[in-house]
Design a protein around this motif. Sequence first.
Motif, short mmCIF file in Angstrom:
data_model
loop_
_atom_site.label_atom_id
_atom_site.label_comp_id
_atom_site.label_asym_id
_atom_site.label_seq_id
_atom_site.Cartn_x
_atom_site.Cartn_y
_atom_site.Cartn_z
N HIS A 1 7.35 5.28 -2.30
CA HIS A 1 7.77 6.66 -2.55
C HIS A 1 7.03 7.70 -1.72
N LYS A 2 5.99 7.27 -1.00
CA LYS A 2 5.26 8.21 -0.15
C LYS A 2 4.53 7.44 0.93
N PRO A 3 4.19 8.10 2.04
CA PRO A 3 3.46 7.40 3.11
C PRO A 3 2.14 6.83 2.58
N MET A 4 1.87 5.59 2.98
CA MET A 4 0.68 4.92 2.47
C MET A 4 0.31 3.79 3.43
N GLU A 5 -0.96 3.55 3.60
CA GLU A 5 -1.41 2.45 4.45
C GLU A 5 -0.98 1.10 3.84
N LEU A 6 -0.67 0.13 4.72
CA LEU A 6 -0.21 -1.17 4.26
C LEU A 6 -1.22 -1.81 3.32
N GLU A 7 -2.49 -1.67 3.63
CA GLU A 7 -3.53 -2.26 2.79
C GLU A 7 -3.45 -1.74 1.36
N GLU A 8 -3.15 -0.45 1.22
CA GLU A 8 -3.03 0.14 -0.10
C GLU A 8 -1.74 -0.30 -0.78
N LEU A 9 -0.64 -0.35 0.00
CA LEU A 9 0.66 -0.72 -0.55
C LEU A 9 0.66 -2.12 -1.14
#
Length: 373
Positions: free
Chosen positions: A343-351
């Motif tokens: 739902h919002k931009p986020m680093e892959l590690e966080e996703l």
Amino acid sequence: MKILVAMDSFKESLSSLEAGNAVKEGILSVDENIDVVVKSFADGGEGSIESVMEDINGERIDLKVHNPLGEIIDSYYEIMDDTAFIEMAKCSGLDLIPESERDPMITSSFGVGEMIRDAIRRGIRNFVVFIGGSATNDGGCGMLKALGYRFYDEFNNLIPAGGGKLNRLHYIDESRAMEEIKECKFVVASDVKNPLCGEEGASMVYSIQKGADEKMAFDLDYSLKRLAKETYDKWGIDYSNKEGAGAAGGIGFAFMAFLGGKIISGVDAVLDYSKIKEEIKDCDYVITGEGKFDRQSFMGKAAVSLCIMAKEYNVKTILLAGSVESEDKLDSEFIDGYFSIIHKPMELEELTKKDTAYKNLKNTARQIFKVIV
């Protein structure tokens, strides 16, 4: 209203059941009276045994085996009636070793052979082997070594573990292979149709994700060509271009060429052996999903295959994914709606963190059913 939730795993993030429970929680937050059934689901890779055995009273066999790097680990397979169900990911899987230690030049499928050997000694002669999610590119030689086959170079030295040294292969010795193998039948569940070698082969397509660089991929491809040649020279049959020969680093080839195995669709095997089909028949919605939804999803992947089955019973289908390739034409008569859970931009590690992925799935399901209910 009855809803079946059967999610494929979100690799290195959520298991099938974890993803399914996140969706269930989101739906029930809208209306707690909805009948939500969560089933484990897989496409022949990790989680396949859980999917098949979830509603079946099989016997779990715990044993110690060698992981892809030769370390002893605890693992298991299942026996139902006269058949052993083995999941390669549980003994030779990519998730069993840290990313920094992944190296298909040395990783071995020996653990798969150990499971087969153990089952044979228990009197089992029928096998269903799910081979997705492997860490190996050894043409199945590790598995075959555990069953008694020997592979020698021209100086009569044993070829070491892994695919990296198969380029030295000069002679295959079957004299010490288990006699009982001749009595066994192997069904190999995989959705990979690649040949053993070449641009579309095991090494060039899949070894990079197992830790190889470009040079290693070429070296591994040459090694598998060597294995195919020596196998042809010994038995006069070329299995290298058969569909699925390149599955799981070439273990598909080993099953066909050495063990008389038959390769079938991994997701079809899961659907046939599990009770998912029975649950679909009286559902209003089927919700499924995967980490990435793109055109490759239509090439026998689990989520789309489930949607196709659901449409046989006129059930509405919803697909949730970590990412959706918007440039592809993904509209399908089998999928009523597909949604990205991001739902919002986020680093892959966080996703890919478990908590984040769980929350995103839950919230997406909630928003969808706020409209539906």
